[in-house]
Design a protein around this motif. Structure first.
Motif, PDB file in Angstrom:
ATOM      1  N   PHE A   1       0.832  -1.198   0.000  1.00 29.17           N
ATOM      2  CA  PHE A   1       0.000   0.000   0.000  1.00 29.17           C
ATOM      3  C   PHE A   1       0.872   1.255   0.000  1.00 29.17           C
ATOM      4  CE2 PHE A   1      -2.310   3.410   2.184  1.00 29.17           C
ATOM      5  CZ  PHE A   1      -3.486   3.438   1.448  1.00 29.17           C
ATOM      6  N   GLY A   2       1.921   1.235   0.822  1.00 33.44           N
ATOM      7  CA  GLY A   2       2.821   2.381   0.874  1.00 33.44           C
ATOM      8  C   GLY A   2       3.463   2.664  -0.468  1.00 33.44           C
ATOM      9  N   GLU A   3       3.905   1.622  -1.147  1.00 29.34           N
ATOM     10  CA  GLU A   3       4.539   1.790  -2.444  1.00 29.34           C
ATOM     11  C   GLU A   3       3.550   2.328  -3.473  1.00 29.34           C
ATOM     12  OE1 GLU A   3       6.071  -2.070  -3.233  1.00 29.34           O
ATOM     13  OE2 GLU A   3       7.898  -1.782  -2.015  1.00 29.34           O
ATOM     14  N   GLN A   4       2.315   1.827  -3.441  1.00 33.34           N
ATOM     15  CA  GLN A   4       1.307   2.267  -4.404  1.00 33.34           C
ATOM     16  C   GLN A   4       0.910   3.728  -4.188  1.00 33.34           C
ATOM     17  OE1 GLN A   4      -1.806  -0.602  -3.716  1.00 33.34           O
ATOM     18  NE2 GLN A   4      -1.006  -2.048  -5.235  1.00 33.34           N
ATOM     19  N   GLN A   5       0.869   4.133  -2.923  1.00 29.24           N
ATOM     20  CA  GLN A   5       0.405   5.477  -2.603  1.00 29.24           C
ATOM     21  C   GLN A   5       1.535   6.498  -2.453  1.00 29.24           C
ATOM     22  OE1 GLN A   5      -2.878   6.149  -2.582  1.00 29.24           O
ATOM     23  NE2 GLN A   5      -3.208   3.991  -3.107  1.00 29.24           N
ATOM     24  N   GLY A   6       2.768   6.048  -2.554  1.00 28.04           N
ATOM     25  CA  GLY A   6       3.892   6.969  -2.406  1.00 28.04           C
ATOM     26  C   GLY A   6       4.167   7.344  -0.965  1.00 28.04           C
ATOM     27  N   ILE A   7       3.858   6.452  -0.031  1.00 25.32           N
ATOM     28  CA  ILE A   7       4.097   6.701   1.393  1.00 25.32           C
ATOM     29  C   ILE A   7       5.466   6.131   1.756  1.00 25.32           C
ATOM     30  CG2 ILE A   7       3.297   6.249   3.747  1.00 25.32           C
ATOM     31  CD1 ILE A   7       0.467   5.959   2.538  1.00 25.32           C
ATOM     32  N   GLN A   8       6.293   6.935   2.381  1.00 27.80           N
ATOM     33  CA  GLN A   8       7.669   6.546   2.682  1.00 27.80           C
ATOM     34  C   GLN A   8       7.920   6.529   4.188  1.00 27.80           C
ATOM     35  OE1 GLN A   8       9.540   9.730   0.442  1.00 27.80           O
ATOM     36  NE2 GLN A   8       9.957   8.350  -1.268  1.00 27.80           N
ATOM     37  N   ASN A   9       9.064   5.953   4.554  1.00 22.30           N
ATOM     38  CA  ASN A   9       9.529   5.969   5.948  1.00 22.30           C
ATOM     39  C   ASN A   9       8.457   5.466   6.907  1.00 22.30           C
ATOM     40  OD1 ASN A   9      12.144   7.305   5.344  1.00 22.30           O
ATOM     41  ND2 ASN A   9      10.792   8.962   4.718  1.00 22.30           N
ATOM     42  N   ILE A  10       7.905   4.304   6.605  1.00 24.61           N
ATOM     43  CA  ILE A  10       6.837   3.711   7.418  1.00 24.61           C
ATOM     44  C   ILE A  10       7.418   3.129   8.694  1.00 24.61           C
ATOM     45  CG2 ILE A  10       5.074   1.914   7.490  1.00 24.61           C
ATOM     46  CD1 ILE A  10       4.780   2.280   4.446  1.00 24.61           C
ATOM     47  N   LYS A  11       6.744   3.393   9.818  1.00 24.04           N
ATOM     48  CA  LYS A  11       7.198   2.928  11.122  1.00 24.04           C
ATOM     49  C   LYS A  11       5.991   2.519  11.954  1.00 24.04           C
ATOM     50  CE  LYS A  11       9.788   4.400  15.214  1.00 24.04           C
ATOM     51  NZ  LYS A  11      10.586   5.494  15.824  1.00 24.04           N
ATOM     52  N   GLU A  12       6.081   1.365  12.610  1.00 24.00           N
ATOM     53  CA  GLU A  12       4.970   0.898  13.435  1.00 24.00           C
ATOM     54  C   GLU A  12       4.878   1.723  14.717  1.00 24.00           C
ATOM     55  OE1 GLU A  12       3.036  -3.253  15.206  1.00 24.00           O
ATOM     56  OE2 GLU A  12       5.043  -3.263  14.295  1.00 24.00           O
ATOM     57  N   ILE A  13       3.641   1.980  15.152  1.00 29.04           N
ATOM     58  CA  ILE A  13       3.413   2.700  16.401  1.00 29.04           C
ATOM     59  C   ILE A  13       2.497   1.890  17.298  1.00 29.04           C
ATOM     60  CG2 ILE A  13       3.759   5.003  15.434  1.00 29.04           C
ATOM     61  CD1 ILE A  13       0.708   5.285  15.253  1.00 29.04           C
ATOM     62  N   ASP A  14       2.565   2.136  18.584  1.00 32.32           N
ATOM     63  CA  ASP A  14       1.735   1.455  19.570  1.00 32.32           C
ATOM     64  C   ASP A  14       0.492   2.295  19.815  1.00 32.32           C
ATOM     65  OD1 ASP A  14       0.774  -0.219  21.491  1.00 32.32           O
ATOM     66  OD2 ASP A  14       2.108   0.479  23.083  1.00 32.32           O
ATOM     67  N   ALA A  15      -0.509   2.138  18.951  1.00 28.56           N
ATOM     68  CA  ALA A  15      -1.717   2.950  19.031  1.00 28.56           C
ATOM     69  C   ALA A  15      -2.689   2.366  20.051  1.00 28.56           C
ATOM     70  CB  ALA A  15      -2.384   3.032  17.666  1.00 28.56           C
ATOM     71  N   PRO A  16      -3.552   3.199  20.659  1.00 28.12           N
ATOM     72  CA  PRO A  16      -4.528   2.696  21.622  1.00 28.12           C
ATOM     73  C   PRO A  16      -5.586   1.828  20.947  1.00 28.12           C
ATOM     74  CG  PRO A  16      -4.956   5.001  21.135  1.00 28.12           C
ATOM     75  CD  PRO A  16      -3.650   4.656  20.488  1.00 28.12           C
ATOM     76  N   GLY A  17      -6.231   0.980  21.745  1.00 33.04           N
ATOM     77  CA  GLY A  17      -7.317   0.157  21.232  1.00 33.04           C
ATOM     78  C   GLY A  17      -6.874  -1.148  20.615  1.00 33.04           C
ATOM     79  N   GLY A  18      -5.573  -1.375  20.568  1.00 34.83           N
ATOM     80  CA  GLY A  18      -5.077  -2.647  20.063  1.00 34.83           C
ATOM     81  C   GLY A  18      -5.032  -2.775  18.556  1.00 34.83           C
ATOM     82  N   VAL A  19      -5.364  -1.722  17.821  1.00 35.38           N
ATOM     83  CA  VAL A  19      -5.332  -1.800  16.368  1.00 35.38           C
ATOM     84  C   VAL A  19      -3.886  -1.698  15.885  1.00 35.38           C
ATOM     85  CG1 VAL A  19      -5.690   0.686  16.104  1.00 35.38           C
ATOM     86  CG2 VAL A  19      -6.296  -0.854  14.238  1.00 35.38           C
ATOM     87  N   LYS A  20      -3.521  -2.530  14.932  1.00 30.89           N
ATOM     88  CA  LYS A  20      -2.173  -2.481  14.353  1.00 30.89           C
ATOM     89  C   LYS A  20      -2.048  -1.218  13.504  1.00 30.89           C
ATOM     90  CE  LYS A  20       0.577  -5.436  14.270  1.00 30.89           C
ATOM     91  NZ  LYS A  20       1.814  -5.623  15.081  1.00 30.89           N
ATOM     92  N   SER A  21      -1.051  -0.412  13.837  1.00 28.60           N
ATOM     93  CA  SER A  21      -0.961   0.910  13.226  1.00 28.60           C
ATOM     94  C   SER A  21       0.466   1.246  12.834  1.00 28.60           C
ATOM     95  CB  SER A  21      -1.475   1.973  14.204  1.00 28.60           C
ATOM     96  OG  SER A  21      -2.754   1.641  14.705  1.00 28.60           O
TER      97      SER A  21
END
Length: 253
Positions: free
Chosen positions: A29-49
């Motif tokens: 998805f990042g490559e298709q949309q031109g999103i760079q420097n992706i990094k995982e974060i510990d978001a509330p609610g348990g959703v993978k973000s």
């Protein structure tokens, strides 16, 4: 005044994760949309973000529990507050600003004031910029009191004579003294430019202009300093008195 939110790709390689750490659907998805420097974060609610960079903005990505779908947008709390911005600030903007500050510290400015001054300010200035002259004059009480080190990076784009004037100042036997005399005279006293501009001086002016562009400024004075939270701040144009006190501290007696 604002926190510096500009995101220039070459400044932030440290934020990029190894490709193997990013789920394939997120990476695709990042490559298709031109999103760079992706990094995982510990978001509330348990959703993978994850957060990433899209052009000059931060973006939040969320993966559905089945691992087959990606949602792009912002994360809000139950009061309607955008909490994605807090992640952007912490994980992208603040580290980016500190790297930009390190870059400014590696330049060759016209330094005025004590090296031990508790505050350091960088300003991009054109020899024909009236607000640059006003800012320089406003800064002098703090500089003379040893409270601020003022670092001027000359650029040349406002007037056809901006380049020759900047070159004459930079090629003077004492460029800092030449700049001070030029400012005190209202631009009337300029060192004699002997011969042609050196390639080194030309390149220096080009480097200053390139850095100013990369920092997101399109006018002078373009001023940069670190606030009390170690966050890079940008002021473009002549600061008001409140902004001067925020960047310089209390005015000397």
């Amino acid at each position: 005044m604002r926190n510096l939110l500009l995101m220039t790709t070459w400044f932030i390689p440290a934020l990029a994760m190894a490709a193997s750490d990013i789920p394939p659907i997120v990476k695709q998805f990042g490559e298709q949309q031109g999103i760079q420097n992706i990094k995982e974060i510990d978001a509330p609610g348990g959703v993978k973000s994850w957060i990433g960079q899209y052009q000059d903005m931060g973006v939040t990505l969320f993966m559905t529990p089945d691992g087959k779908h990606i949602i792009s947008g912002y994360l809000y709390d139950d009061k309607g507050k955008n909490i994605s911005e807090a992640y952007f600030q912490k994980e992208i903007y603040i580290p980016l600003g500190r790297q930009m500050w390190d870059t400014l510290n590696k330049t060759q400015p016209l330094k005025e004031g004590a090296q031990t001054a508790p505050r350091k300010v960088y300003v991009f200035a054109d020899p024909f910029c009236p607000y640059c002259k006003k800012f320089w004059a406003e800064a002098q009480p703090w500089v003379k009191a040893g409270k601020v080190q003022l670092n001027t990076l000359l650029v040349a784009f406002l007037n056809p004579k901006s380049g020759p004037n900047a070159t004459a100042i930079l090629n003077a036997a004492d460029p800092v003294a030449a700049w001070k005399e030029y400012e005190l005279s209202g631009g009337k006293i300029l060192p004699e430019l002997k011969g042609t501009s050196s390639r080194e001086t030309f390149n220096l002016l080009q480097q200053h202009q390139k850095l100013m562009d990369e920092l997101g400024a399109n006018a002078t004075p373009a001023i940069y300093y670190m606030n009390d939270r170690n966050e890079l701040q940008q002021v473009v144009g002549m600061p008001d008195q409140k902004q001067l006190l925020e960047m310089f501290g209390p005015k000397p007696d």
